[in-house]
Motif scaffolding. Structure first.
Motif, PDB file in Angstrom:
ATOM      1  N   SER A 307     -15.080   7.764 -27.121  1.00 32.16           N
ATOM      2  CA  SER A 307     -16.367   8.320 -26.594  1.00 32.16           C
ATOM      3  C   SER A 307     -16.790   7.525 -25.396  1.00 32.16           C
ATOM      4  N   MET A 309     -18.316   4.765 -25.648  1.00 32.98           N
ATOM      5  CA  MET A 309     -19.518   3.911 -25.703  1.00 32.98           C
ATOM      6  C   MET A 309     -19.262   2.817 -26.722  1.00 32.98           C
ATOM      7  N   TYR A 505     -23.166   5.532 -16.046  1.00 27.35           N
ATOM      8  CA  TYR A 505     -22.489   6.231 -17.087  1.00 27.35           C
ATOM      9  C   TYR A 505     -22.444   7.588 -16.958  1.00 27.35           C
ATOM     10  N   ARG A 508     -21.412   9.692 -19.915  1.00 31.54           N
ATOM     11  CA  ARG A 508     -22.442   9.753 -21.203  1.00 31.54           C
ATOM     12  C   ARG A 508     -23.518  11.096 -20.702  1.00 31.54           C
ATOM     13  N   SER A 510     -25.168  14.316 -20.699  1.00 29.69           N
ATOM     14  CA  SER A 510     -25.318  14.750 -21.986  1.00 29.69           C
ATOM     15  C   SER A 510     -26.027  16.262 -21.927  1.00 29.69           C
ATOM     16  N   SER A 521     -21.967  14.952 -25.195  1.00 28.56           N
ATOM     17  CA  SER A 521     -21.588  14.168 -24.087  1.00 28.56           C
ATOM     18  C   SER A 521     -20.389  14.735 -23.224  1.00 28.56           C
ATOM     19  N   LYS A 525     -18.529  13.266 -27.065  1.00 26.88           N
ATOM     20  CA  LYS A 525     -19.292  12.664 -28.188  1.00 26.88           C
ATOM     21  C   LYS A 525     -20.496  13.434 -28.580  1.00 26.88           C
ATOM     22  N   SER A 546     -26.032   4.526 -27.399  1.00 30.00           N
ATOM     23  CA  SER A 546     -26.033   5.273 -28.677  1.00 30.00           C
ATOM     24  C   SER A 546     -25.434   4.436 -29.809  1.00 30.00           C
TER      25      SER A 546
END
Length: 818
Positions: A307, A309, A505, A508, A510, A521, A525, A546
């Motif tokens: 992911s 993250m 990011y 990320r 989303s 995302s 994710k 997250s």
């Protein structure tokens, strides 16, 4: 100071260092290695005119160590002893010992690979196995090998994997300092007491504090996994202790002054309870502590490559951490350590190295600048290949590496900023857009986490940080703005938070799912956001952080993002393809032109005249979802498929695998030519499955196949009866008992390899017996069957001797007439 255990081995250490360029020092907690060893080595002949650089993993410990050494010399920090850390430097031309934090050592090496003027590099508390510690040692070893055969390296810790480390350092000698300064009594939870666990650990630790305050003397140091648990424990205690007890939190995101207050001895007549994260685990003496209460838990960050993250998790510490924590109780006097776990509870011997669990993008950027690959370095643990490739992919996406994995000018500029590549990319982009101040605020928020219970909305966090800037972060903010050649603003533009976060990011970014249940995302994710949060109305979000495991994480910090902003600044991430979409409701394929941002569908429109081949492949995906049952099987084709599976089961080299999984995987090979022009399950009804199966087998194999696994078989009565191949292990001949009189053995197929199982039926075709041994049936079971069936079916033939009787499919009267 002369009474510390480390003094007993200083002479040996000096001799070994004089004769060797790499040495390991193992000294128990409280021995005094951090503040005594650097000073003791200052006057060694091999160090004349050169400096000592000591890497200390934590800023609090680095500052405290430098202060303690300066006090020992009767000087101020910045004279003989100084320190350098992010946002704070106290050194001068006369500084001989520099205590540096992680990241600073690699900056020094990158700017001067020969480490000019440095005679000794010390790696303190190496057991913590931080990514920067491992990398710093590897680069220093390469500097020693290539440029400086006179450079000395000293690795120090209370708990080390000694033999592995010795091997890494080419058989370096190991010097030990035995014994703590004072004994520590260890007390575990009673075996009957349940473990508190992450949710109950704050209250359990606070209750143990109240118990220890009554039983023990001196101040207390309590190890808890994180700030949330510290806050809960502090609230619990402050309601229950009197003014003689000071409750003092201690964690990284605190003002330096508040940290110093926690470390200093309690005033005369009072006791102190220090509630700390593992920041207090090493290289730090908290005056007056005689009692340690160890929750046994720590909060750690684990990078999820899939992911992109970080995932925060709470888990048990390792044995070496437990030893370090217990040692805090014996620094200044005999002490006691209460462990909130059972003595029988097994801990891992060593903590997991960060190189195995962390985001490797910072390391890979450093190595690109250094001009090497991880496998070319001396590392105690090998960096996971998938994590290395993921890090390189991110750096290419951030335009810091070119297609040949060489550092780009943008990557060089990012290196000079000395921060994570994501944040550096954001800062550099912001510099060109008059958003440097806002970007600097975001960088502080992500790196320093200055606020507890911060709002999810990064725009609100940015505004709050602007209004309530902690003093400890002012110098860091000024330094960042100086590097960007920018100035503060009267007020930040909080509307830029989404764009800047997306720069850092991009994976990320989303989008809210079509059903409104959470977000997806670009990295694929699933994310959730509390419905009551104001951000939940936004279709697009830029997510910075997250938490939570599993397939769906919880958004902890994010900012609004508009589709217009995505189109303007992140068009390079968008990809447009023709794609077929399976319409489950209508059972048909729909062809669409789909624009995606990673795993997110950005735009989608129908294609009026789609490629038939594209539709056919989409139809195959629909079949895969529904299984082979979506195809128009009839009795004939089903029976043929079962026969094919039977032959493959017993003669796998003759026929391909016809199992459902194998057929679904290979749909393109055997079914695609027959579905071109079709686009729905209704269209599939036109398929001739027997003809398709025959084509798969081939003409020659089909001829042999009919002999090996016949569709029907003749029985003594003259009937030709269909075999049942539904069980490929045991093909079945269902036949009325009267038709097999005279048979003494079950017939065999597949060149005699497989005997048929007989399902012997009554005249009404109801089962009487199942057998693979017909002779035994006639001899042992048939007499009882005959006795019962003669009364039930008197019109049918039930001879005494089935071996010699005439097989028949007729009644007795029909037999007489014939």
């Amino acid at each position: 100071m002369t009474s510390l255990p480390i003094h007993t081995i200083l002479s040996d250490l000096k001799s070994v260092l004089a004769a060797n360029n790499s040495v390991i020092l193992q000294a128990d907690p409280g021995a005094g290695k951090t503040t005594v060893v650097p000073l003791a080595l200052l006057d060694e002949p091999w160090l004349k005119g050169k400096r000592i650089v000591m890497l200390e993993p934590r800023r609090l410990a680095a500052r405290a160590a430098a202060l303690r050494m300066a006090e020992t010399l009767g000087e101020k920090v910045g004279e003989t002893v100084g320190y350098r850390m992010k946002g704070e430097t106290k050194v001068s031309p006369s500084t001989r010992i520099e205590v540096v934090t992680e990241g600073v050592l690699t900056r020094i090496l990158q700017s001067d690979p020969e480490l000019g003027g440095v005679g000794l590099v010390i790696f303190d508390e190496f057991h913590e196995r931080s990514l920067q510690g491992d990398l710093g040692l590897a680069l220093t070893l390469q500097c020693q090998e290539v440029f400086r055969d006179d450079l000395k390296i000293l690795v120090m810790s209370a708990t080390l994997e000694g033999e592995r480390l010795r091997a890494l350092l080419g058989g370096a000698p190991l010097v030990r300092s035995e014994g703590r300064s004072h004994p520590v009594e260890i007390r575990h939870l009673d075996i009957k007491t349940p473990l508190p666990g992450p949710k109950g650990v704050a209250e359990a630790a606070a209750k143990k504090v109240l118990e220890a305050l009554k039983k023990e003397d001196g101040s207390l140091l309590v190890f808890l996994p994180g700030v949330a648990e510290i806050s809960r424990a502090a609230e619990y205690l402050r309601e229950r202790v009197d003014e003689s007890v000071i409750v003092a939190p201690l964690f990284g995101a605190m003002e330096a002054r508040a940290q110093r207050m926690a470390i200093e001895p309690a005033p005369e007549g009072r006791r102190k309870v220090v509630l700390a994260t593992n920041i207090a685990e090493t290289s730090l003496t908290i005056e007056g502590v005689r009692v340690v209460i160890d929750s046994g838990l720590e909060r750690r960050v684990r990078y999820d490559v899939a992911s992109g993250m970080d995932r925060y998790e709470t888990g048990f510490i390792s044995t070496d951490s437990a030893i370090q924590r217990a040692g805090r109780a014996g620094r200044t006097a005999p002490g006691v350590c209460y462990r909130l776990w059972h003595e029988t509870h097994a801990l891992k011997p060593h903590r997991e190295p960060e190189i195995l669990t962390s985001d490797l993008a910072p390391m890979m950027l450093e190595l690109a600048a250094w001009g090497t690959e991880p496998e070319e370095l001396l590392l105690l643990d090998t960096a996971p290949k998938h994590a290395v490739e993921e890090a390189k992919s991110l750096l290419r996406e951030l335009q810091m590496l070119d297609t040949k994995e060489a550092l780009t000018p943008h990557g060089e500029a990012a290196m000079r900023l000395g921060t994570h590549p994501r944040i550096a990319h954001m800062l550099l982009k912001a510099k060109t857009m008059d958003m440097a101040y806002e970007a600097a605020l975001l960088a502080l928020l992500w790196q320093e986490r200055p606020f507890k219970n911060a709002p999810i909305d990064l725009g609100e966090q940015m505004e709050r940080l602007h209004r309530q800037m902690p003093r400890r972060l002012e110098a860091q903010l000024t330094q960042t703005l100086h590097r960007l050649q920018a100035r503060p603003k009267p007020s930040p533009d909080t509307q830029t938070a989404g764009l800047l976060t997306a720069f850092a990011y991009p994976d990320r970014i989303s989008r809210r799912r079509e059903n409104g249940e959470g977000y997806l995302s670009a990295a694929g994710k699933g994310l959730r956001l509390p419905r009551e949060n104001a951000l939940a109305v936004s279709e697009w979000l830029a997510v910075a952080e997250s938490g939570g495991g599993g397939s769906v994480g919880t958004i902890r910090s994010a900012a609004r993002l508009s589709e217009k902003t995505i189109n303007e600044h992140f068009g390079y991430l968008l990809a447009t393809k023709e794609r077929v979409v399976w319409d489950e409701k209508n059972g048909r394929v729909e062809a669409r032109e789909v624009t995606t941002l990673g795993s997110i569908t950005h735009k989608s429109r129908p294609i009026p005249d789609p490629d038939p081949g594209l539709l056919a492949r989409g139809l195959l995906e629909g079949i895969r979802r529904k299984g082979l049952a979506a195809l128009p099987w009839d009795k004939v084709s089903t029976a043929m498929l079962q026969r094919l599976r039977f032959v493959h089961r017993h003669m796998p080299d003759m026929l391909p695998d016809m199992g459902e999984e194998a057929l679904l995987v290979s749909l393109e090979e055997w079914l695609l030519p027959f579905v071109e022009g079709m686009r729905s399950l209704e269209d599939l009804k036109r398929l001739d499955m027997k003809m398709i199966l025959t084509g798969m087998v081939g003409w020659e194999a089909a001829q042999k196949f009919d002999i090996l696994a016949p569709e029907r078989i003749g029985v003594p009565s003259g009937s030709k009866i269909a075999l049942d191949y539904s069980d490929p292990e045991n093909p079945v001949l269902p036949v009325r008992l009267q038709e097999v009189y005279g048979w003494s053995e079950s017939p065999r197929i597949l060149e005699g390899r497989v005997a048929l199982t007989l399902h012997l039926l009554s005249p009404a075709r109801r089962p009487l017996a199942v057998t693979g041994d017909l002779k035994s049936f006639w001899q042992n079971i048939y007499p009882d069957v005959r006795k019962e069936m003669r009364g039930r079916y008197p019109r049918h033939y039930w001879p005494e001797d089935p071996f010699t009787a005439q097989p028949t499919r007729k009644t007795k009267k029909q037999m007489e007439r014939s």
